[in-house]
Design a protein around this motif. Structure first.
Motif, PDB file in Angstrom:
ATOM      1  N   ARG A  80       0.816  -1.215   0.000  1.00 40.28           N
ATOM      2  CA  ARG A  80       0.000   0.000   0.000  1.00 40.28           C
ATOM      3  C   ARG A  80       0.853   1.269   0.000  1.00 40.28           C
ATOM      4  O   ARG A  80       0.334   2.372  -0.189  1.00 40.28           O
ATOM      5  CB  ARG A  80      -0.918   0.009   1.226  1.00 40.28           C
ATOM      6  CG  ARG A  80      -1.998  -1.065   1.202  1.00 40.28           C
ATOM      7  CD  ARG A  80      -2.806  -1.060   2.509  1.00 40.28           C
ATOM      8  NE  ARG A  80      -4.059  -1.783   2.369  1.00 40.28           N
ATOM      9  CZ  ARG A  80      -4.209  -3.088   2.549  1.00 40.28           C
ATOM     10  NH1 ARG A  80      -3.155  -3.834   2.871  1.00 40.28           N
ATOM     11  NH2 ARG A  80      -5.393  -3.669   2.414  1.00 40.28           N
ATOM     12  N   LEU A  81       2.170   1.132   0.237  1.00 42.25           N
ATOM     13  CA  LEU A  81       3.032   2.303   0.376  1.00 42.25           C
ATOM     14  C   LEU A  81       3.055   3.216  -0.841  1.00 42.25           C
ATOM     15  O   LEU A  81       3.019   4.441  -0.693  1.00 42.25           O
ATOM     16  CB  LEU A  81       4.465   1.876   0.710  1.00 42.25           C
ATOM     17  CG  LEU A  81       4.876   1.836   2.180  1.00 42.25           C
ATOM     18  CD1 LEU A  81       6.348   1.510   2.298  1.00 42.25           C
ATOM     19  CD2 LEU A  81       4.556   3.143   2.893  1.00 42.25           C
ATOM     20  N   PRO A  82       3.161   2.685  -2.079  1.00 33.58           N
ATOM     21  CA  PRO A  82       3.229   3.602  -3.221  1.00 33.58           C
ATOM     22  C   PRO A  82       2.051   4.565  -3.300  1.00 33.58           C
ATOM     23  O   PRO A  82       2.222   5.722  -3.709  1.00 33.58           O
ATOM     24  CB  PRO A  82       3.260   2.650  -4.420  1.00 33.58           C
ATOM     25  CG  PRO A  82       3.914   1.414  -3.886  1.00 33.58           C
ATOM     26  CD  PRO A  82       3.377   1.281  -2.488  1.00 33.58           C
ATOM     27  N   ALA A  83       0.869   4.115  -2.897  1.00 33.82           N
ATOM     28  CA  ALA A  83      -0.301   4.997  -2.911  1.00 33.82           C
ATOM     29  C   ALA A  83      -0.421   5.794  -1.616  1.00 33.82           C
ATOM     30  O   ALA A  83      -0.923   6.918  -1.617  1.00 33.82           O
ATOM     31  CB  ALA A  83      -1.570   4.180  -3.137  1.00 33.82           C
ATOM     32  N   PHE A  84       0.040   5.221  -0.506  1.00 34.64           N
ATOM     33  CA  PHE A  84      -0.131   5.840   0.806  1.00 34.64           C
ATOM     34  C   PHE A  84       0.885   6.951   1.052  1.00 34.64           C
ATOM     35  O   PHE A  84       0.567   7.977   1.646  1.00 34.64           O
ATOM     36  CB  PHE A  84       0.002   4.757   1.874  1.00 34.64           C
ATOM     37  CG  PHE A  84      -0.137   5.237   3.287  1.00 34.64           C
ATOM     38  CD1 PHE A  84      -1.373   5.591   3.804  1.00 34.64           C
ATOM     39  CD2 PHE A  84       0.983   5.315   4.120  1.00 34.64           C
ATOM     40  CE1 PHE A  84      -1.498   6.031   5.114  1.00 34.64           C
ATOM     41  CE2 PHE A  84       0.862   5.750   5.435  1.00 34.64           C
ATOM     42  CZ  PHE A  84      -0.386   6.105   5.932  1.00 34.64           C
TER      43      PHE A  84
END
Length: 284
Positions: free
Chosen positions: A174-178
């Protein structure tokens, strides 16, 4: 404690409870942190007891599991009107039963630590929160960094599993979007570190920060600072004294200490020498 609270069920929270969770944070004088709550409720399991008077939640927490090897407990909150009545203890005992057999960890404030000790948690580490605008001084780190790409994710996940000691794919994917920024350091053999900066109220939180050594960690922080004009906040393992001193020399101020506590395990798994900061203290 009112009998109604002892009888009300402990239920699983959903992303639909986000506003109630943020209201509970605000009730206890914490920032609302809706953005962080959204991640935690999506990647973890939330537990809560509804207020018997229909005023949102009486208590809540989130557990983020990493297989059978570790689960992190965070955001343990009790509404002020129900404080010191045993409702938080009831919730924690439920979580311990739900995750029986799985090692647990949490970051404890001085206020919450006595309860966790009573339940069998032991202090096995310490983290210091620092906050402020990064203002570089002295020589710049020499390690090169760059923005992460979609193709870097498998290598990031492999490195993270090795350093963290467990599989965080369901969270890190989820990091790339978060995150506002996600950067990597790389040498001829591959990725040697990565770091994210994500928005939280009026700051950007640095985390996770995984790096081969302190110089690589400094380079990642410096490159994140070049991409924002907002203040940073991060929680650093106090054993990384060199990084902490460098952050303070470059504008960040000490805020507080938390005890890193574990249950059913003598300490956190993985390689602490390369694990500088968590994603968030609520999720490890």
């Amino acid at each position: 404690m009112p009998s109604s609270l002892t009888e009300l069920p402990i239920r699983r929270l959903t992303p639909g409870d986000l506003i109630s969770c943020a209201d509970l944070s605000e009730d206890r004088g914490w920032p609302r942190e809706e953005y962080k709550w959204g991640l935690l409720l999506a990647a973890g399991i939330g537990y809560g007891i509804d207020d018997p008077a229909g005023k949102g939640l009486a208590t809540a927490c989130v557990v983020t599991s990493y297989g059978t090897g570790l689960a992190a407990i965070g955001m343990v909150l009790v509404a002020e009107r129900h404080a010191r009545q045993g409702v938080g203890r009831r919730l924690m005992k439920h979580v311990l039963a739900e995750h029986s057999g799985t090692p647990l960890t949490l970051h404890a404030t001085p206020y919450g630590r006595p309860l966790y000790e009573e339940l069998g948690f032991e202090t096995t580490g310490r983290a210091e929160m620092v906050r402020g605008h990064f203002r570089p001084s002295g020589p710049a780190p020499t390690v090169a960094t760059r923005p992460a790409t979609a193709g870097d994710l498998p290598a990031i996940l492999r490195l993270d599993a090795e350093v963290f000691g467990g599989d965080r794919t369901h969270v890190l994917a989820r990091l790339p979007a978060f995150a506002d920024q996600l950067r990597v350091a790389q040498d001829a053999d591959g990725i040697t570190g990565y770091a994210a900066a994500w928005p939280n109220m009026d700051t950007q939180v640095i985390g996770p920060l995984i790096a081969r050594d302190t110089e690589t960690a400094k380079a990642l922080v410096s490159s994140l600072a070049e991409g924002t004009d907002r203040a940073f906040r991060t929680d650093v393992d106090v054993r990384h004294e060199e990084l902490l001193n460098w952050l303070k020399e470059n504008g960040l101020e000490p805020v507080s200490f938390n005890a890193v506590m574990t249950y059913g395990i003598p300490g956190l798994p993985g390689d602490w020498t390369r694990r500088f900061t968590p994603l968030t203290v609520a999720a490890g």
